[in-house]
Design a protein around this motif. Structure first.
Motif, short mmCIF file in Angstrom:
data_model
loop_
_atom_site.label_atom_id
_atom_site.label_comp_id
_atom_site.label_asym_id
_atom_site.label_seq_id
_atom_site.Cartn_x
_atom_site.Cartn_y
_atom_site.Cartn_z
N ARG A 189 42.50 59.12 44.79
CA ARG A 189 41.21 59.78 44.94
C ARG A 189 40.59 60.00 43.56
O ARG A 189 41.19 60.64 42.69
N PHE A 190 39.40 59.44 43.38
CA PHE A 190 38.67 59.53 42.12
C PHE A 190 37.47 60.45 42.33
O PHE A 190 36.49 60.06 42.95
N ASP A 191 37.54 61.68 41.83
CA ASP A 191 36.49 62.65 42.09
C ASP A 191 35.30 62.52 41.14
O ASP A 191 34.21 62.99 41.45
N GLY A 192 35.52 61.91 39.98
CA GLY A 192 34.44 61.76 39.00
C GLY A 192 34.15 60.29 38.74
O GLY A 192 34.77 59.39 39.31
N ASP A 193 33.19 60.02 37.85
CA ASP A 193 32.88 58.64 37.49
C ASP A 193 34.13 57.96 36.94
O ASP A 193 34.91 58.56 36.20
N THR A 194 34.28 56.69 37.30
CA THR A 194 35.51 55.96 36.99
C THR A 194 35.16 54.62 36.38
O THR A 194 34.27 53.92 36.87
N ASP A 202 46.72 41.19 35.99
CA ASP A 202 47.46 39.93 36.10
C ASP A 202 48.28 39.83 37.37
O ASP A 202 48.39 38.74 37.96
N GLY A 203 48.88 40.93 37.81
CA GLY A 203 49.84 40.88 38.91
C GLY A 203 49.29 41.32 40.24
O GLY A 203 50.06 41.60 41.17
N GLY A 204 47.99 41.40 40.38
CA GLY A 204 47.39 41.87 41.62
C GLY A 204 47.24 43.38 41.63
O GLY A 204 47.91 44.10 40.86
N VAL A 205 46.35 43.86 42.49
CA VAL A 205 46.08 45.29 42.52
C VAL A 205 45.77 45.71 43.95
O VAL A 205 45.18 44.96 44.73
N ASP A 206 46.21 46.92 44.28
CA ASP A 206 46.00 47.47 45.61
C ASP A 206 45.22 48.77 45.51
O ASP A 206 45.74 49.79 45.05
N PHE A 207 43.95 48.72 45.92
CA PHE A 207 43.10 49.91 45.99
C PHE A 207 42.87 50.31 47.45
O PHE A 207 41.93 51.05 47.74
N SER A 208 43.71 49.86 48.35
CA SER A 208 43.47 50.11 49.77
C SER A 208 43.44 51.61 50.07
O SER A 208 44.23 52.39 49.54
N ALA A 209 42.47 52.00 50.89
CA ALA A 209 42.30 53.39 51.34
C ALA A 209 42.07 54.36 50.18
O ALA A 209 42.27 55.56 50.34
N SER A 210 41.66 53.85 49.03
CA SER A 210 41.31 54.75 47.93
C SER A 210 39.91 55.31 48.15
O SER A 210 39.13 54.79 48.94
N ASN A 211 39.60 56.38 47.43
CA ASN A 211 38.35 57.10 47.65
C ASN A 211 37.67 57.34 46.32
O ASN A 211 38.23 58.01 45.44
N ALA A 221 35.59 43.14 34.75
CA ALA A 221 37.03 43.17 35.04
C ALA A 221 37.47 41.80 35.55
O ALA A 221 36.66 41.00 36.03
N HIS A 222 38.78 41.54 35.43
CA HIS A 222 39.31 40.23 35.80
C HIS A 222 40.48 40.41 36.75
O HIS A 222 41.43 41.12 36.44
N PHE A 223 40.40 39.74 37.91
CA PHE A 223 41.46 39.80 38.92
C PHE A 223 42.04 38.39 39.12
O PHE A 223 41.61 37.65 40.01
N PRO A 224 43.03 37.99 38.30
CA PRO A 224 43.61 36.66 38.48
C PRO A 224 44.42 36.54 39.77
O PRO A 224 44.64 35.44 40.26
N ASP A 225 44.91 37.65 40.28
CA ASP A 225 45.69 37.67 41.51
C ASP A 225 44.91 38.48 42.56
O ASP A 225 43.81 38.93 42.32
N SER A 226 45.52 38.68 43.71
CA SER A 226 44.83 39.32 44.82
C SER A 226 44.35 40.73 44.48
O SER A 226 45.03 41.49 43.79
N ALA A 227 43.16 41.05 44.99
CA ALA A 227 42.57 42.38 44.81
C ALA A 227 42.29 42.95 46.19
O ALA A 227 41.42 42.44 46.92
N TYR A 228 43.03 43.98 46.56
CA TYR A 228 42.89 44.58 47.88
C TYR A 228 42.13 45.91 47.77
O TYR A 228 42.61 46.87 47.18
N PHE A 229 40.94 45.93 48.35
CA PHE A 229 40.13 47.14 48.42
C PHE A 229 39.95 47.59 49.87
O PHE A 229 39.13 48.45 50.16
#
Length: 326
Positions: A189-194, A202-211, A221-229
């Protein structure tokens, strides 16, 4: 330093020229620091950072899901939260489920400071600064609450970075951070500007169900691997200007309540927006889909079909026509 003046609405004119778009990316680099400066030789080892030493006081955890790792992480998390309590409002304490904790006593603070070989512990009302820090081991922050601004600008993570279910109570800077392994921000959960401007995953990122309760910037930004939002929610503006998606970019089931920009973004796979709710002020102007267009199959066809529907619903008929050609 004062925060930069960025287009908080996320909107550039639909006929904006490349110099304006490039200016926004330059602003991203101003916040983050140029990626070319992100050299490990110039980074400070995590073991020398007082906030990292405090959050790993009971030991560095390589796997917080293992038996011993779970117990050590629980002790580290409790100590961190007891340190942070004086900087949290009663509402935030309750929201984070910390009502049963007591702040560190003066004696405990003195004892911990002695073990860490510092005169006093950092003030929790001030920012947490781990910028330009080299994390050679797994970084386990899952479930922590950061009471004020937190800086990871130009930090380098060699192993797994776990920020799942973290609460960032104010702003968070991850500009030009480099993640060699998988980064987990699920249910964060990010309450302020991010800011993730110029970050490299490099290794992928998981932002699933983030707020994201305020504006978020992924420009350059660079996503060489999977980016899950998937199932993430963006309450403010979402800026993906000149962002690079080299693999899957999944925004399925996302909610976008503010203006959203993918201006100049590059997609090498058809992005997924199934069941996503996009703001009417959403732009893919000058986005590069040349690599994604070469992807064949039913999955790709359904991805393009969904984008056509989204553009139609937003009355962005010029962009809708563009996706009819894919």
């Amino acid at each position: 330093a004062p925060l930069p003046q960025w287009p908080t609405a996320g909107r550039l004119d639909e006929h904006a020229n490349n110099s304006i778009i490039r200016g926004n990316a330059d602003c991203a680099r101003w916040v983050a620091g140029d990626m070319s400066d992100n050299n490990q030789d110039e980074l400070t080892p995590a073991e020398e950072n007082i906030w990292y030493r405090l959050m790993t006081f009971h030991g560095v955890v390589e796997n917080r899901w293992s038996g011993d790792g779970r117990a050590t992480h629980a002790k580290n998390r409790e100590l961190w939260h007891r340190w942070a309590l004086p900087a949290l409002t009663a509402k935030r304490i309750q929201a984070a489920g910390l009502s049963g904790l007591e702040p560190l006593t003066d004696a405990e603070q003195t004892e911990i400071a002695g073990v860490l070989d510092v005169r006093t512990l950092p003030d929790p009302a001030e920012r947490v600064d781990m910028s330009s820090t080299h994390f050679s081991l797994a970084f386990m922050a899952g479930g922590l609450v950061f009471p004020r601004w937190v800086y990871f600008s130009k930090a380098h993570f060699n192993a797994v970075a776990d920020f799942s279910e973290v609460r960032f109570n104010d702003g968070a800077f991850f500009g030009a951070a480099h993640f060699d392994d998988t980064a987990y921000f699920s249910k964060a959960r990010f309450d302020g500007d991010t800011w993730f401007s110029g970050a490299y995953f490099d290794g992928g990122v998981d932002f699933s169900a983030s707020n994201f309760d305020a504006n978020v910037y992924f420009g350059d930004a660079h996503f060489p691997d999977s980016a899950y939002f998937n199932a993430a929610y963006f309450h403010g503006g979402a800026n993906f200007i000149e962002t690079y998606f080299d693999a899957d970019a999944d925004f399925s089931d996302c909610g976008f309540s503010g203006a959203t920009d993918f201006i100049g973004a590059t997609f090498l796979q058809p992005p997924l927006f199934h069941q996503a709710s996009l703001h009417q002020d959403t732009s893919f102007h000058a986005a590069n889909f040349s690599g994604a267009r070469a992807v064949a199959g039913d999955r790709a066809a359904r991805a393009w079909q969904r984008l056509k529907v989204i553009m139609n619903e937003g009355h962005a008929h010029d962009q809708e026509l563009r996706f009819f050609g894919y």
